[in-house]
Structure formats: structure tokens, C-alpha cells
Motif scaffolding. Sequence first.
Motif, short mmCIF file in Angstrom:
data_model
loop_
_atom_site.label_atom_id
_atom_site.label_comp_id
_atom_site.label_asym_id
_atom_site.label_seq_id
_atom_site.Cartn_x
_atom_site.Cartn_y
_atom_site.Cartn_z
N PRO A 1 0.83 -1.21 0.00
CA PRO A 1 0.00 0.00 0.00
C PRO A 1 0.86 1.26 0.00
O PRO A 1 1.78 1.40 0.80
N LEU A 2 0.56 2.16 -0.94
CA LEU A 2 1.30 3.41 -1.08
C LEU A 2 0.34 4.59 -1.06
O LEU A 2 -0.75 4.50 -1.63
N LEU A 3 0.74 5.68 -0.45
CA LEU A 3 0.00 6.93 -0.58
C LEU A 3 0.39 7.51 -1.92
O LEU A 3 1.55 7.82 -2.16
N LYS A 4 -0.56 7.62 -2.83
CA LYS A 4 -0.28 8.10 -4.18
C LYS A 4 -0.89 9.48 -4.32
O LYS A 4 -2.12 9.64 -4.28
N THR A 5 -0.04 10.49 -4.46
CA THR A 5 -0.55 11.86 -4.49
C THR A 5 0.34 12.77 -5.36
O THR A 5 1.46 12.41 -5.70
N LEU A 6 -0.21 13.92 -5.68
CA LEU A 6 0.53 14.97 -6.37
C LEU A 6 0.93 16.02 -5.36
O LEU A 6 0.16 16.34 -4.44
N LEU A 7 2.11 16.59 -5.51
CA LEU A 7 2.52 17.68 -4.65
C LEU A 7 1.60 18.88 -4.87
O LEU A 7 1.22 19.57 -3.93
N ALA A 8 1.21 19.11 -6.11
CA ALA A 8 0.23 20.15 -6.45
C ALA A 8 -0.63 19.63 -7.60
O ALA A 8 -0.16 18.85 -8.42
N GLN B 1 3.26 4.92 10.26
CA GLN B 1 3.34 4.42 11.63
C GLN B 1 2.07 3.69 12.05
O GLN B 1 2.11 2.79 12.88
N SER B 2 0.92 4.07 11.45
CA SER B 2 -0.33 3.39 11.79
C SER B 2 -0.52 2.11 10.97
O SER B 2 -1.49 1.40 11.17
N GLY B 3 0.41 1.84 10.03
CA GLY B 3 0.35 0.62 9.24
C GLY B 3 -0.57 0.69 8.03
O GLY B 3 -0.83 -0.33 7.40
N ARG B 4 -1.03 1.87 7.68
CA ARG B 4 -1.94 2.01 6.54
C ARG B 4 -1.22 2.09 5.20
O ARG B 4 -1.80 1.77 4.18
N ILE B 5 0.01 2.56 5.22
CA ILE B 5 0.82 2.61 3.99
C ILE B 5 2.22 2.12 4.30
O ILE B 5 2.64 2.10 5.46
N GLU B 6 2.94 1.73 3.24
CA GLU B 6 4.34 1.34 3.38
C GLU B 6 5.26 2.25 2.59
O GLU B 6 6.46 2.04 2.58
N GLY B 7 4.69 3.23 1.89
CA GLY B 7 5.52 4.13 1.11
C GLY B 7 4.72 5.25 0.50
O GLY B 7 3.50 5.33 0.64
N LEU B 8 5.42 6.12 -0.20
CA LEU B 8 4.83 7.29 -0.84
C LEU B 8 5.16 7.27 -2.32
O LEU B 8 6.32 7.09 -2.70
N PHE B 9 4.15 7.43 -3.18
CA PHE B 9 4.33 7.59 -4.62
C PHE B 9 4.03 9.05 -4.89
O PHE B 9 2.87 9.47 -4.88
N LEU B 10 5.05 9.87 -5.08
CA LEU B 10 4.89 11.31 -5.21
C LEU B 10 5.21 11.77 -6.62
O LEU B 10 6.23 11.41 -7.19
N SER B 11 4.33 12.57 -7.17
CA SER B 11 4.53 13.20 -8.46
C SER B 11 4.02 14.63 -8.34
O SER B 11 3.57 15.03 -7.27
N SER B 12 4.07 15.38 -9.40
CA SER B 12 3.56 16.74 -9.34
C SER B 12 3.33 17.30 -10.73
O SER B 12 3.90 16.84 -11.71
N THR B 13 2.49 18.31 -10.78
CA THR B 13 2.36 19.11 -11.98
C THR B 13 3.46 20.17 -11.94
O THR B 13 4.17 20.29 -10.95
N VAL B 14 3.59 20.94 -13.00
CA VAL B 14 4.58 22.02 -13.02
C VAL B 14 3.84 23.30 -12.65
O VAL B 14 3.30 23.98 -13.49
#
Length: 121
Positions: free
Chosen positions: A44-51, A86-99
Amino acid sequence: MSEFVSAYALRRSARWRYELIRDSRWDKCYAPVYEAVGRGRRIPLLKTLLASFCRYGCAYCALRQGMRRGAWGVERLVNATIALSQSGRIEGLFLSSTVFGDPDRVVERELEVVERLRRRG
């Protein structure tokens, strides 16, 4: 459990295994928890955009110029990622962004997130 995580709820989604939902007075904030497959297991990864807004006006893009949405603050994203990990909901971060500004500055902000996550561990 941290205050940040406890304010969020997990729900099943048709598109994602879970979505993190934060209710506020007027709207909801969704952050997808994406399941990547690696080494024979689901991660499980938190998949989000910086903006989620861009300075360019590409006609094919849903996040093109003039369609202002939202952005994570560096410290807020780091805190959310650490709390969810820390709560065990994710094991990593998938970070991307627009310009959303100078491309070099956008990459520097992404690297700043990574550096702070590494420091805080």
C-alpha cells in the motif's frame, strides 16, 4: 495513533482498494491508497501529487492552467506520510507533481519531501 490519522477514515473504493477521506464542514478530501505489486505481495502506497494545478495550458490535460485546485505543504505531506506509515496504513509514498511554477523549484520541493522523510524515518 496521531491526531492526523485519526481524523481520516478509510473506505473501500471501486477504483482504489482504499481511499483516505477527511470530512470537513463543507467538503471531503480524498487521498488514494494505491496497492502496488512487488516481490510477490501487495504494497500500500499513498499516491498523491505535490500540487494539482499547472502553469501550462495543454489542451489534453485535466490539470491545465486556469484550473486551480490544491497543493500539499511540504511539512504537512511529510507529517501525513509518517503518521499513515506508523499506523500501518501505507508502506511508502508515490509522489509526483504538476509544473506549478519553475520546474527546477518543483523538483526541489519533491526532493525536500524525500529528504525530510528520510531524516524523520
